[in-house]
Design a protein around this motif. Structure first.
Motif, PDB file in Angstrom:
ATOM      1  N   TYR A 269       0.849  -1.184   0.000  1.00 33.30           N
ATOM      2  CA  TYR A 269       0.000   0.000   0.000  1.00 33.30           C
ATOM      3  C   TYR A 269       0.891   1.242   0.000  1.00 33.30           C
ATOM      4  CZ  TYR A 269      -3.634  -3.130   1.821  1.00 33.30           C
ATOM      5  OH  TYR A 269      -4.522  -4.145   2.006  1.00 33.30           O
TER       6      TYR A 269
ATOM      7  N   GLY B  36     -18.931  -3.633  -3.719  1.00 31.80           N
ATOM      8  CA  GLY B  36     -18.128  -4.790  -3.293  1.00 31.80           C
ATOM      9  C   GLY B  36     -18.931  -6.082  -3.270  1.00 31.80           C
ATOM     10  N   ASP B  37     -20.210  -6.012  -3.650  1.00 28.39           N
ATOM     11  CA  ASP B  37     -21.079  -7.187  -3.545  1.00 28.39           C
ATOM     12  C   ASP B  37     -21.269  -7.935  -4.861  1.00 28.39           C
ATOM     13  OD1 ASP B  37     -21.563  -6.902  -0.868  1.00 28.39           O
ATOM     14  OD2 ASP B  37     -23.306  -5.607  -1.160  1.00 28.39           O
TER      15      ASP B  37
ATOM     16  N   GLU C  67     -12.666   7.705   0.830  1.00 28.51           N
ATOM     17  CA  GLU C  67     -13.208   6.870   1.907  1.00 28.51           C
ATOM     18  C   GLU C  67     -14.487   7.479   2.469  1.00 28.51           C
ATOM     19  OE1 GLU C  67     -10.631   5.490   5.089  1.00 28.51           O
ATOM     20  OE2 GLU C  67     -12.356   4.631   6.125  1.00 28.51           O
TER      21      GLU C  67
ATOM     22  N   LYS D 159      -3.637  -9.045   4.973  1.00 37.07           N
ATOM     23  CA  LYS D 159      -2.976  -7.845   4.455  1.00 37.07           C
ATOM     24  C   LYS D 159      -3.902  -6.643   4.615  1.00 37.07           C
ATOM     25  CE  LYS D 159      -1.403  -5.685   0.163  1.00 37.07           C
ATOM     26  NZ  LYS D 159      -1.223  -5.790  -1.285  1.00 37.07           N
ATOM     27  N   MET D 160      -5.174  -6.828   4.249  1.00 40.32           N
ATOM     28  CA  MET D 160      -6.117  -5.712   4.346  1.00 40.32           C
ATOM     29  C   MET D 160      -6.336  -5.306   5.799  1.00 40.32           C
ATOM     30  SD  MET D 160      -8.849  -6.704   1.403  1.00 40.32           S
ATOM     31  CE  MET D 160      -9.522  -5.080   1.213  1.00 40.32           C
TER      32      MET D 160
ATOM     33  N   HIS E 120     -13.333  -8.637  -3.739  1.00 43.27           N
ATOM     34  CA  HIS E 120     -14.387  -7.613  -3.775  1.00 43.27           C
ATOM     35  C   HIS E 120     -13.838  -6.237  -4.140  1.00 43.27           C
ATOM     36  CE1 HIS E 120     -12.597  -7.505   0.192  1.00 43.27           C
ATOM     37  NE2 HIS E 120     -12.832  -6.210   0.131  1.00 43.27           N
ATOM     38  N   TYR E 121     -12.505  -6.062  -4.144  1.00 45.66           N
ATOM     39  CA  TYR E 121     -11.919  -4.759  -4.456  1.00 45.66           C
ATOM     40  C   TYR E 121     -11.314  -4.755  -5.860  1.00 45.66           C
ATOM     41  CZ  TYR E 121      -9.926  -0.245  -3.241  1.00 45.66           C
ATOM     42  OH  TYR E 121      -9.635   1.089  -3.210  1.00 45.66           O
TER      43      TYR E 121
ATOM     44  N   MET F 187     -10.179   2.654   0.287  1.00 47.42           N
ATOM     45  CA  MET F 187     -11.078   1.655   0.873  1.00 47.42           C
ATOM     46  C   MET F 187     -11.868   2.248   2.020  1.00 47.42           C
ATOM     47  SD  MET F 187     -11.041  -1.460  -0.402  1.00 47.42           S
ATOM     48  CE  MET F 187     -11.624  -2.435   0.961  1.00 47.42           C
ATOM     49  N   ASN F 188     -13.071   1.719   2.209  1.00 51.51           N
ATOM     50  CA  ASN F 188     -13.880   2.083   3.360  1.00 51.51           C
ATOM     51  C   ASN F 188     -13.409   1.237   4.543  1.00 51.51           C
ATOM     52  OD1 ASN F 188     -15.819   2.747   5.182  1.00 51.51           O
ATOM     53  ND2 ASN F 188     -17.541   1.927   4.016  1.00 51.51           N
ATOM     54  N   THR F 189     -12.592   1.818   5.420  1.00 51.58           N
ATOM     55  CA  THR F 189     -12.028   1.049   6.538  1.00 51.58           C
ATOM     56  C   THR F 189     -13.008   0.950   7.705  1.00 51.58           C
ATOM     57  OG1 THR F 189     -11.091   3.001   7.595  1.00 51.58           O
ATOM     58  CG2 THR F 189      -9.690   1.864   5.992  1.00 51.58           C
ATOM     59  N   GLU F 190     -14.064   1.770   7.676  1.00 46.16           N
ATOM     60  CA  GLU F 190     -15.065   1.809   8.740  1.00 46.16           C
ATOM     61  C   GLU F 190     -14.442   2.083  10.108  1.00 46.16           C
ATOM     62  OE1 GLU F 190     -18.169  -1.066   8.568  1.00 46.16           O
ATOM     63  OE2 GLU F 190     -18.328  -0.961   6.396  1.00 46.16           O
TER      64      GLU F 190
ATOM     65  N   ARG G  94     -17.791  -5.095   6.154  1.00 47.28           N
ATOM     66  CA  ARG G  94     -18.447  -6.256   5.532  1.00 47.28           C
ATOM     67  C   ARG G  94     -17.462  -7.059   4.684  1.00 47.28           C
ATOM     68  NH1 ARG G  94     -22.344  -4.750   1.587  1.00 47.28           N
ATOM     69  NH2 ARG G  94     -20.946  -3.008   1.314  1.00 47.28           N
ATOM     70  N   LEU G  95     -16.751  -6.364   3.812  1.00 44.01           N
ATOM     71  CA  LEU G  95     -15.795  -7.027   2.931  1.00 44.01           C
ATOM     72  C   LEU G  95     -16.344  -8.316   2.344  1.00 44.01           C
ATOM     73  CD1 LEU G  95     -12.441  -6.513   4.836  1.00 44.01           C
ATOM     74  CD2 LEU G  95     -13.367  -5.183   2.962  1.00 44.01           C
ATOM     75  N   ASN G  96     -17.614  -8.285   1.952  1.00 47.43           N
ATOM     76  CA  ASN G  96     -18.237  -9.421   1.280  1.00 47.43           C
ATOM     77  C   ASN G  96     -18.383 -10.671   2.138  1.00 47.43           C
ATOM     78  OD1 ASN G  96     -18.804  -8.235  -1.076  1.00 47.43           O
ATOM     79  ND2 ASN G  96     -17.604  -9.603  -2.344  1.00 47.43           N
TER      80      ASN G  96
ATOM     81  N   ALA H 272      -2.650 -13.932  -5.143  1.00 45.73           N
ATOM     82  CA  ALA H 272      -2.967 -13.239  -3.896  1.00 45.73           C
ATOM     83  C   ALA H 272      -2.062 -13.705  -2.745  1.00 45.73           C
ATOM     84  CB  ALA H 272      -4.432 -13.447  -3.542  1.00 45.73           C
TER      85      ALA H 272
ATOM     86  N   THR I 283      -7.064 -11.980  -7.346  1.00 42.93           N
ATOM     87  CA  THR I 283      -6.104 -11.389  -6.419  1.00 42.93           C
ATOM     88  C   THR I 283      -6.754 -10.406  -5.453  1.00 42.93           C
ATOM     89  OG1 THR I 283      -4.411 -11.649  -8.100  1.00 42.93           O
ATOM     90  CG2 THR I 283      -3.899 -10.157  -6.294  1.00 42.93           C
TER      91      THR I 283
ATOM     92  N   ALA J 251     -17.338   6.723   0.078  1.00 40.28           N
ATOM     93  CA  ALA J 251     -17.613   5.278   0.151  1.00 40.28           C
ATOM     94  C   ALA J 251     -18.390   4.961   1.418  1.00 40.28           C
ATOM     95  CB  ALA J 251     -16.307   4.485   0.111  1.00 40.28           C
TER      96      ALA J 251
ATOM     97  N   LEU K 160      -4.402   0.994   4.269  1.00 48.32           N
ATOM     98  CA  LEU K 160      -5.523   0.568   3.415  1.00 48.32           C
ATOM     99  C   LEU K 160      -6.340   1.787   2.991  1.00 48.32           C
ATOM    100  CD1 LEU K 160      -7.161  -1.982   2.343  1.00 48.32           C
ATOM    101  CD2 LEU K 160      -8.563  -1.700   4.382  1.00 48.32           C
TER     102      LEU K 160
ATOM    103  N   THR L  32     -17.733  -0.411  -0.546  1.00 45.77           N
ATOM    104  CA  THR L  32     -16.507  -1.008  -0.013  1.00 45.77           C
ATOM    105  C   THR L  32     -15.297  -0.103  -0.231  1.00 45.77           C
ATOM    106  OG1 THR L  32     -15.391  -3.148   0.202  1.00 45.77           O
ATOM    107  CG2 THR L  32     -15.698  -2.331  -2.034  1.00 45.77           C
ATOM    108  N   GLY L  33     -15.428   0.845  -1.162  1.00 49.55           N
ATOM    109  CA  GLY L  33     -14.334   1.772  -1.437  1.00 49.55           C
ATOM    110  C   GLY L  33     -14.719   2.679  -2.586  1.00 49.55           C
TER     111      GLY L  33
END
Lengths: 417, 174
Positions: free
Chosen positions: A42, A215-216, A59, B147-148, A243-244, B162-165, B9-11, B50, A240, A62, B157, A68-69
């Motif tokens: 990152y 992300g769904d 963010e 990693k996330m 969802h992102y 990304m939405n880290t919430e 959520r991350l799915n 990954a 890899t 989102a 992240l 999700t982003g």
């Protein structure tokens, strides 16, 4: 709106979001540099791809949309272009609303045609037209939450079901609604785009766009996201990044390669706007409803297209999807009993003192324009009819002024019409 | 560390109760803070996969990785072992990139190894294995990317949009 996306940094503790007005970032080591380019680490490389100020905008939006982003880009048009470029290849197809912002219509009908991507336009208000328009090569369904300029409200939930059933992403441009009035992801949208230039920024100072992914969506069999990427040594983005994957592809390929990046200063300005989004939108919609009600009762007005009015054919959908208000952009038609509607329209616009005559919406100040000769000027007569844009139609974007001042201005200008 | 956190959520298909048990936000942070040696089961030799990208990231962030691969002798400069049972020293964490049905056996080997925690990556869920590990006192995280999560709490992240919430008005810890 105030906190998501920024935790004060450990060293300086700046309470305001810092403006990182920089093009590039010093690498910690040669290894780190290589790993950043390989997407293993990152971090920021170059502000065409990412920037820490822009990351706060990303963010935060989102978070507001429940996604999700997000990826912020140069403009709302760049958000739409980047989204479709990431989803589609030559030979692919899009089903889109026929009542979009004129610039979006032109991009889809003409620019995408040059890229070998075909578009079928359908009525956003009539869900029955969408499924029959889907082809084997359809890669996106595209609609606005509140149609421009006649306020058509699509049945988002029904379109979300079609999207899921056919495994085709539903892309919703929610510029007119903002995440304060509607969160399309909750109704089944895959991707939400915004022209952040409008209500998100809210002050008419900065151009920017943003793409949010739920992300769904199952991109596992989706060619442009799941297939090996020749520009990353055969990396399969879905395998890899999961969802992102869509957003990573959008940022690290489409925006990297097309250069449609947002300026950090514009991100900073748009963040200032976001902080007051909720209080501004309450005032925008209250003023809009008052203006629409006033216009509807005026003898020189034939019709008002505002979904917040009970007379609008999609008022029930507006109540369902936009319970806090149907936005602050509307259009109206001058009465056809006037001897010369075009001349009356011109007199009306020139008779206004407070409304600014310009090509934008979503400013703190109220705005007026004549779509047929400006924002939707590139469209053919057939496209204008399909988009229900008449020669005498006038579009208003209602600002934050005192309601009585707006009604006074409109009343006076209508006398001259 | 941020005070207010919502579980991202991350799915994840886990229910809120299951998320509390198998994706507990405190457990995630405890594992990230206390682990130094991480066995990675199913680590690919291909640099764009990954598992390889995650392992490379963990090395960059100062963790020692122990690759578990049936055939390879060395990945990312570290000696490989054919299974967790073959690792001759205890590891702090076993991070798993293998199909869900293999989890119980990997957990059994991890318990014998003396590992302190089990982590399965996104979409890898096996409650039987998870409960076995928890019954033996191991910390467990299911269906999350290490990693996330590391980048999420470290603030990196966030740079990826990304939405880290994570919400907090306090300074982020160094």
């Amino acid at each position: 709106m105030l906190h998501a996306g920024q935790i004060p940094d450990p060293f300086v503790g700046s309470r305001a979001v810092p403006l990182y007005q920089t093009t590039s970032y010093v690498f910690k080591s040669a290894d780190e540099a290589a790993h950043l380019f390989e997407l293993k680490q990152y971090g920021n490389i170059y502000s065409r791809i990412s920037n820490p100020t822009t990351a706060v905008l990303e963010e935060r939006v989102a978070s507001l949309e429940g996604g999700t982003g997000a990826v912020a880009v140069a403009s709302g048009m760049a958000a739409e272009f980047g989204t479709f470029m990431t989803l589609c290849s030559p030979g692919d197809h899009i089903v889109a609303s026929n009542q979009l912002y004129g610039g979006s219509m032109t991009m889809l009908a003409h620019t995408f045609k040059k890229l070998g991507i075909e578009v079928t336009f359908v009525d956003p208000g009539n869900t029955d037209e969408w499924e029959p328009a889907i082809q084997k090569n359809t890669r996106a369904l595209f609609v606005e939450t509140i149609g421009n300029p006649i306020n058509s409200i699509p049945d988002l939930s029904a379109l979300g079901k079609i999207s899921k059933y056919h495994t085709i992403p539903l892309v919703v441009d929610s510029t007119f609604a903002t995440p304060y009035l509607c969160r399309p992801i909750e109704w089944g949208a895959t991707i939400v785009t915004h022209s952040a230039t409008k209500f998100i920024g809210g002050h008419g100072t900065s151009i920017g766009g943003i793409v949010v992914d739920s992300g769904d969506f199952d991109f596992s069999g989706f060619p442009t996201i799941a297939d090996p990427s020749p520009s990353y040594h055969g990396m399969r983005f879905f395998d890899t990044f999961g969802h992102y994957a869509f957003l990573t592809k959008l940022r690290a390929e489409t925006i990297r390669d097309t250069g449609a990046c947002i300026s950090p200063t514009n991100s900073f300005n748009l963040i200032q706007g976001l902080e007051t989004l909720s209080v501004r939108m309450d005032r925008h919609v209250a003023n809009a409803l008052a203006v629409a009600t006033f216009l509807e009762q005026h003898p020189k007005v034939q019709k008002v297209h505002y979904a917040g009015l009970e007379s609008h054919p999609h008022h029930d959908r507006a109540k369902k999807y936009l319970p806090k208000g149907a936005g602050a952009v509307m259009s109206f038609e001058l009465s056809d009993t006037l001897p010369n509607v075009r001349e009356s329209g011109k007199n009306f616009i020139e008779g206004l003192e407070l409304f600014s005559h310009l090509a934008n919406v979503g400013d703190a100040k109220s705005l007026v324009i004549h779509p047929a000769s400006t924002t939707h000027q590139q469209m053919s007569d057939e496209e204008l009819i399909a988009g229900r844009i008449t020669p005498g139609m006038i579009r208003l974007s209602i600002g934050l002024e005192t309601t009585d001042d707006l009604l006074w201005d409109l009343d006076k200008a209508l006398e001259l019409a | 560390m941020a005070n207010l956190t919502c579980d991202i959520r991350l799915n994840s298909k886990l229910t809120p109760e299951q998320r509390e048990k198998y994706q507990n936000i405190q457990t995630v942070q405890d594992i990230l803070k206390s682990s130094k040696t991480i066995a990675i089961v199913g680590l690919s030799t291909e640099s764009t996969k990954a598992s390889n990208m995650v392992a490379s990231y963990l090395q960059d962030e100062g963790f020692t990785i122990v690759p578990v691969h049936p055939k390879a002798s060395e990945i990312l400069g570290e000696k490989c072992y054919p299974s967790v049972a073959d690792i001759p020293f205890p590891v702090d964490l076993v991070d798993i990139f293998r199909p869900p049905h293999e989890i119980p056996e990997i957990v059994e080997q991890s318990i014998k190894n003396g590992a302190k925690a089990i982590w399965t990556q996104l979409k890898i869920v096996n409650f039987e294995g998870a409960d076995l590990a928890q019954a033996h006192g191991l910390n467990v995280v299911l269906d999350k990317c290490i990693k996330m999560e590391h980048g999420r709490f470290g603030g990196m992240l966030h740079w990826a949009g990304m939405n880290t919430e994570l919400i907090s008005a306090k300074r982020r810890a160094v």
